[in-house]
Design a protein around this motif. Sequence first.
Motif, mmCIF file in Angstrom:
data_model
loop_
_atom_site.group_PDB
_atom_site.id
_atom_site.type_symbol
_atom_site.label_atom_id
_atom_site.label_comp_id
_atom_site.label_asym_id
_atom_site.label_seq_id
_atom_site.Cartn_x
_atom_site.Cartn_y
_atom_site.Cartn_z
ATOM 1 N N LEU A 38 40.203 -81.194 87.102
ATOM 2 C CA LEU A 38 40.044 -80.294 88.241
ATOM 3 C C LEU A 38 38.835 -80.665 89.090
ATOM 4 O O LEU A 38 38.927 -80.726 90.321
ATOM 5 N N ASP A 39 37.719 -80.915 88.470
ATOM 6 C CA ASP A 39 36.493 -81.169 89.234
ATOM 7 C C ASP A 39 36.634 -82.404 90.117
ATOM 8 O O ASP A 39 36.226 -82.399 91.288
ATOM 9 N N GLY A 40 37.205 -83.462 89.585
ATOM 10 C CA GLY A 40 37.400 -84.672 90.389
ATOM 11 C C GLY A 40 38.389 -84.445 91.515
ATOM 12 O O GLY A 40 38.198 -84.953 92.638
ATOM 13 N N LEU A 41 39.455 -83.673 91.237
ATOM 14 C CA LEU A 41 40.452 -83.386 92.266
ATOM 15 C C LEU A 41 39.849 -82.560 93.394
ATOM 16 O O LEU A 41 40.082 -82.844 94.579
ATOM 17 N N LEU A 42 39.064 -81.544 93.045
ATOM 18 C CA LEU A 42 38.446 -80.709 94.079
ATOM 19 C C LEU A 42 37.478 -81.528 94.932
ATOM 20 O O LEU A 42 37.386 -81.313 96.146
ATOM 21 N N LEU B 7 36.424 -73.541 94.089
ATOM 22 C CA LEU B 7 36.882 -74.025 95.393
ATOM 23 C C LEU B 7 35.800 -73.835 96.446
ATOM 24 O O LEU B 7 35.529 -74.732 97.252
ATOM 25 N N THR B 8 35.173 -72.671 96.429
ATOM 26 C CA THR B 8 34.108 -72.399 97.398
ATOM 27 C C THR B 8 32.918 -73.320 97.173
ATOM 28 O O THR B 8 32.367 -73.888 98.116
ATOM 29 N N ALA B 9 32.534 -73.485 95.912
ATOM 30 C CA ALA B 9 31.387 -74.339 95.601
ATOM 31 C C ALA B 9 31.648 -75.786 96.014
ATOM 32 O O ALA B 9 30.711 -76.503 96.399
ATOM 33 N N ALA B 10 32.912 -76.208 95.950
ATOM 34 C CA ALA B 10 33.254 -77.580 96.324
ATOM 35 C C ALA B 10 33.293 -77.782 97.832
ATOM 36 O O ALA B 10 33.369 -78.921 98.312
ATOM 37 N N GLY B 11 33.251 -76.689 98.604
ATOM 38 C CA GLY B 11 33.298 -76.793 100.062
ATOM 39 C C GLY B 11 34.703 -76.866 100.616
ATOM 40 O O GLY B 11 34.915 -77.353 101.730
ATOM 41 N N ILE B 12 35.676 -76.350 99.862
ATOM 42 C CA ILE B 12 37.077 -76.366 100.302
ATOM 43 C C ILE B 12 37.391 -75.091 101.072
ATOM 44 O O ILE B 12 37.060 -73.982 100.624
ATOM 45 N N HIS C 40 33.098 -61.462 98.877
ATOM 46 C CA HIS C 40 33.529 -62.839 99.122
ATOM 47 C C HIS C 40 35.033 -62.891 99.355
ATOM 48 O O HIS C 40 35.511 -63.666 100.192
ATOM 49 N N CYS C 41 35.788 -62.071 98.649
ATOM 50 C CA CYS C 41 37.237 -62.014 98.875
ATOM 51 C C CYS C 41 37.537 -61.570 100.303
ATOM 52 O O CYS C 41 38.482 -62.065 100.929
ATOM 53 N N LEU D 69 29.309 -68.380 98.124
ATOM 54 C CA LEU D 69 29.846 -67.071 97.751
ATOM 55 C C LEU D 69 29.130 -65.943 98.487
ATOM 56 O O LEU D 69 29.693 -64.863 98.663
ATOM 57 N N ALA D 70 27.899 -66.188 98.914
ATOM 58 C CA ALA D 70 27.109 -65.147 99.582
ATOM 59 C C ALA D 70 27.226 -65.191 101.096
ATOM 60 O O ALA D 70 26.638 -64.343 101.782
ATOM 61 N N ASP D 71 27.987 -66.118 101.636
ATOM 62 C CA ASP D 71 28.078 -66.284 103.087
ATOM 63 C C ASP D 71 28.911 -65.157 103.700
ATOM 64 O O ASP D 71 30.006 -64.854 103.229
#
Length: 409
Positions: free
Chosen positions: A262-266, A290-295, A337-338, A360-362
Amino acid sequence: MPLTLRNVRPWGGDPADVTLDGGAVTAVVPAAQEGAASAGGGTEPGAGVVDGRGRILLPSFSDVHVHLDSTRLGLPFRPHTGSPGVWNMMLNDRNNWRDAEASITERATHALGAMIERGTTRVRSYAQVDADAGLERFEAVLVARETHRDRADVAVIAFPQAGLLREAGSAEVLEEALRLGADVVGGIDPCALDRDPVKHLDIVFGFAEKYSRPVDIHLHEPGQLGLFSIELILERTRALGMQGLVTISHAFALADLPDGQLDGLLAEMAELDVSVATVAPATPLPLEKLTAAGIRVGLGEDGQRDYWSPYGNADMLDRTWQLAFTNRFRADELIEHCVAVATVGGASVIDPAAQRLSSLADRPGLAVGDPAELVLVEGDTVAAAVMDKLPGRTVIHRGGVVADGLQLV
């Protein structure tokens, strides 16, 4: 004409007066005293004013995965008759959609209007095109869009729900919809449904290249099968230079891949700026990762009380609750965040040039210069608004009120 929203709470914060002009937010200042004008707040003579009554001001909702062409909203409730599997569910829909109590054009138009009334002003809708329906469902969604053209922005996806290879003429009707102005090229389960992922994706990306359109692919395929399809999608995205122009909808495989895969795919999805549209399924996607990865991630209601499912009610605030619930979120920050995903996140899926969520805090979307796509909702806090899902919303599109009972002063 400028419009001032008086006594509102941006993202549930301190009371403010917010001025809109030219389709954008032009001022955000502390709320004026009762009966006083806000300095720089746009309350000069001739400007319109909405009494916010202390409600929460949010960016309006963006539904990035909805099937306006299959809805039964507004019609008598009908027991579910489908059987498991995408092909079987598609056949059940095919056997029933023409026999509804209202035409598909009337139903699509009603559903879109209901979505707007509940706070959605940005929509990406599928329109099924296949050998059976031809362009009938696509044309119905175009009529719905035209009917509400001054109340919401709607992008239409030409969607081959029955696949592209199982029935003769499927690719041809998809291309005809693109010739007639479909905004996005759709695809679906290249392995599980069409059983020839290379040919399926060659058609989808071939049309995308030919007509300069983005791509949105339904991917129900789980686990390693889904991973295989995603890798093929990424391969074509890279080869055609379509960074920022590809969305994977559902992407159920992301929910059950081991972390090592998963991590490499994201990371690769983020590099190619491939976005994800979710409908908050029972087995949730790894939203925090997903959010942490910038997607870019957006939310949608999918079908709404249709021949596929009895769920859906045109209310993205309700679907936001479902997104938080299925992710088992309890902290206010995660619930908020949702909301950010359902509003600004979705807007960035529709338009990759739009503002994006960075963490997540944006909580973007309500500063000077942001689009005047807004909704006022009742609630003590943003999290409370998600839990309670109260009526009494004021909906603003391009800087003007398009729904709700509050009148301009």
